[in-house]
Structures are given as structure tokens and as C-alpha cells.
Design a protein around this motif. Structure first.
Motif, PDB file in Angstrom:
ATOM      1  N   GLU A  43      43.574  20.049  -0.323  1.00  0.00           N
ATOM      2  CA  GLU A  43      42.386  19.534  -1.008  1.00  0.00           C
ATOM      3  C   GLU A  43      41.525  18.713  -0.058  1.00  0.00           C
ATOM      4  O   GLU A  43      40.295  18.802  -0.073  1.00  0.00           O
ATOM      5  CB  GLU A  43      42.788  18.683  -2.214  1.00  0.00           C
ATOM      6  N   THR A  44      42.177  17.920   0.797  1.00  0.00           N
ATOM      7  CA  THR A  44      41.438  17.106   1.769  1.00  0.00           C
ATOM      8  C   THR A  44      40.676  17.990   2.747  1.00  0.00           C
ATOM      9  O   THR A  44      39.510  17.724   3.069  1.00  0.00           O
ATOM     10  CB  THR A  44      42.397  16.182   2.525  1.00  0.00           C
ATOM     11  N   ARG A  84      49.944  11.581   2.103  1.00  0.00           N
ATOM     12  CA  ARG A  84      48.730  12.387   1.993  1.00  0.00           C
ATOM     13  C   ARG A  84      48.981  13.864   2.275  1.00  0.00           C
ATOM     14  O   ARG A  84      48.127  14.711   1.978  1.00  0.00           O
ATOM     15  CB  ARG A  84      47.656  11.852   2.944  1.00  0.00           C
ATOM     16  N   SER A 116      48.455  16.434  -0.535  1.00  0.00           N
ATOM     17  CA  SER A 116      47.088  16.807  -0.932  1.00  0.00           C
ATOM     18  C   SER A 116      46.257  17.269   0.260  1.00  0.00           C
ATOM     19  O   SER A 116      45.023  17.238   0.219  1.00  0.00           O
ATOM     20  CB  SER A 116      46.397  15.624  -1.613  1.00  0.00           C
ATOM     21  N   SER A 117      46.926  17.721   1.315  1.00  0.00           N
ATOM     22  CA  SER A 117      46.210  18.063   2.547  1.00  0.00           C
ATOM     23  C   SER A 117      45.261  19.247   2.372  1.00  0.00           C
ATOM     24  O   SER A 117      44.179  19.274   2.969  1.00  0.00           O
ATOM     25  CB  SER A 117      47.202  18.366   3.669  1.00  0.00           C
ATOM     26  N   GLU A 121      37.644  19.303   1.083  1.00  0.00           N
ATOM     27  CA  GLU A 121      36.616  18.271   0.980  1.00  0.00           C
ATOM     28  C   GLU A 121      35.897  18.073   2.314  1.00  0.00           C
ATOM     29  O   GLU A 121      34.699  17.790   2.352  1.00  0.00           O
ATOM     30  CB  GLU A 121      37.246  16.960   0.526  1.00  0.00           C
ATOM     31  N   LYS A 122      36.641  18.230   3.409  1.00  0.00           N
ATOM     32  CA  LYS A 122      36.061  18.079   4.740  1.00  0.00           C
ATOM     33  C   LYS A 122      35.344  19.346   5.202  1.00  0.00           C
ATOM     34  O   LYS A 122      34.850  19.398   6.328  1.00  0.00           O
ATOM     35  CB  LYS A 122      37.166  17.714   5.740  1.00  0.00           C
TER      36      LYS A 122
END
Length: 220
Positions: free
Chosen positions: A83-84, A77, A80-81, A87-88
Motif C-alpha cells: 500500500e505504501t 510497516r 503495509s508495504s 501511495e508513493k
């Protein structure tokens, strides 16, 4: 948060491409997350030297943010950190600094939320290894080869004795210990490397000890 060791020294299992720029950077980020104790709402990362020049190509940015999201070096993961984090709704900013530092792979991480913040300086020294050299303005040298307890305390007589007596009562052996302070009689930082992980019950007792203001741990 669990580590096989805080910073695996040789041949880390990791997401590439670089042990220094990726694995070491992820460990710096994860150490900051561990010490902060929760997921931050904002992240400011100041990069120096080689980190500043190559962080995008070598994945230093995704590695540090991945560590701050509590991902280990081998967690897929990480890629894609960013992007994460978006999202958060975690606000992430990177700053390329020109200032000279003692080590070319240096990152100053500032994180926080509505309840507090933390500032940490880490260096990636090769082979996936990293060291923490500063925490909230206190100088230290935390290599992470052993579990560690970090205590913010009033610089008063008896603070160290109260901590060591609690550890002795629970048969916890101290491998290395250092104390730093910004000014005599003000706040100080106690860093204790121990031979085994410390239970939360012991940490709660340490928090109640004389002159202790805050306790955090890095576990094995």
C-alpha cells in the motif's frame, strides 16, 4: 542504511510468519535498495520455486517490497508495504516463474528509475539468512556476515592494486575478496568483505582510483 549485520544469521527479530519467506526475503529486498542507493520508481520481482508457489500466503511479496522501502525485518510497516509503494506511485509487479533454480527460495529483483536500474538475484537460505548470488549479470557469493564494498571496474592491470592500496592506507583489513568478469578486458566486479564499516571519505577515494567505475557498500 544500517544493519546489525547485513543478514542476521540466527533467530532474527522479524515480522512473521516465516524466517525464510519473510525475514530472508526482506533482507534480499533491502540489499537491493542499499546497492541501488535510493528509492526506485519501479520494481519487478521474479519469484522461483517455493517463493513462487507460496509468496502471498507467507508474505514474501510484502517483505521484499518492505526491504526495497528500506524497512528492517522487525519494522511493522512491512505489513503495509504494498500500500505504501502504491501511495508513493512506485510501480510494483510480481512474476511467478517455472524455471528451475539451484535454490527453492530464489528471487530476481529488477528495480530502477529515470537515472538507472539494477538487477539482483538473492536466495533465502533459512533462519532469516540470505545470500546475494548475482548483481547486474555478475556472479558473486555475498553472505553478508561482514561489511562489504562492491566495485564495478574496468578489467585492467592495476585496478585491484589501486583499491587494496587505498584500503591499506586507511588501515582497513580485508577478510575476503573475489573478482568476477563477464568478458576479458571489459567490466568486472570486485567484492571485498572487510572487518569494519568504511567511511564515505574512503569510498570517495575509491571512486577516484584507477579504472574504478562505480562503488557501493553494504554496512554492518
Amino acid at each position: 542504511m544500517k544493519f546489525k549485520s547485513v543478514f542476521d544469521i540466527i533467530g532474527p527479530v522479524m515480522i512473521g510468519p516465516s524466517s525464510s519467506h519473510t525475514a530472508g526475503a526482506a533482507r534480499i529486498g533491502r540489499a537491493a535498495r542499499n546497492l541501488f542507493g535510493r528509492e526506485p520508481k519501479w520494481i519487478n520481482v521474479h519469484l522461483y520455486g517455493s517463493f513462487a508457489k507460496t509468496y502471498k500466503g507467507h508474505g514474501t511479496d510484502v517483505a521484499i517490497v518492505g526491504g526495497l522501502l528500506d524497512y528492517d525485518t522487525f519494522d511493522t510497516r512491512i505489513s503495509s508495504s504494498l500500500e505504501t509503494a502504491k501511495e508513493k506511485k512506485i510501480k510494483v509487479s510480481f512474476f511467478e516463474e517455472d524455471a528451475h533454480t539451484d535454490h527453492p527460495n530464489t528471487a530476481r529483483i529488477k528495480i530502477g528509475d529515470d537515472d538507472g536500474d539494477l538487477e539482483l538475484v538473492g536466495i533465502s537460505i533459512g533462519g532469516g539468512m540470505a545470500e546475494i548470488t548475482e548483481l547486474n549479470g555478475f556472479e558473486l557469493r555475498l553472505s553478508g556476515s561482514h561489511p562489504a564494498i562492491l566495485l564495478i571496474h574496468n578489467d585492467r592491470y592495476g585496478a585491484i592494486a589501486s583499491v587494496t592500496s587505498i584500503l591499506a592506507k586507511h588501515e582497513i583489513n580485508i577478510g575476503h575478496m573475489e573478482v568476477s568478469r563477464k568478458e576479458q578486458g571489459k567490466e568486472a566486479l570486485m567484492v571485498i568483505e572487510v572487518d569494519q564499516n568504511v567511511d564515505d571519505v574512503v569510498l570517495k577515494e575509491l571512486e577516484r582510483a584507477d579504472h574504478i567505475l562505480q562503488v557501493a557498500k553494504i554496512v554492518d
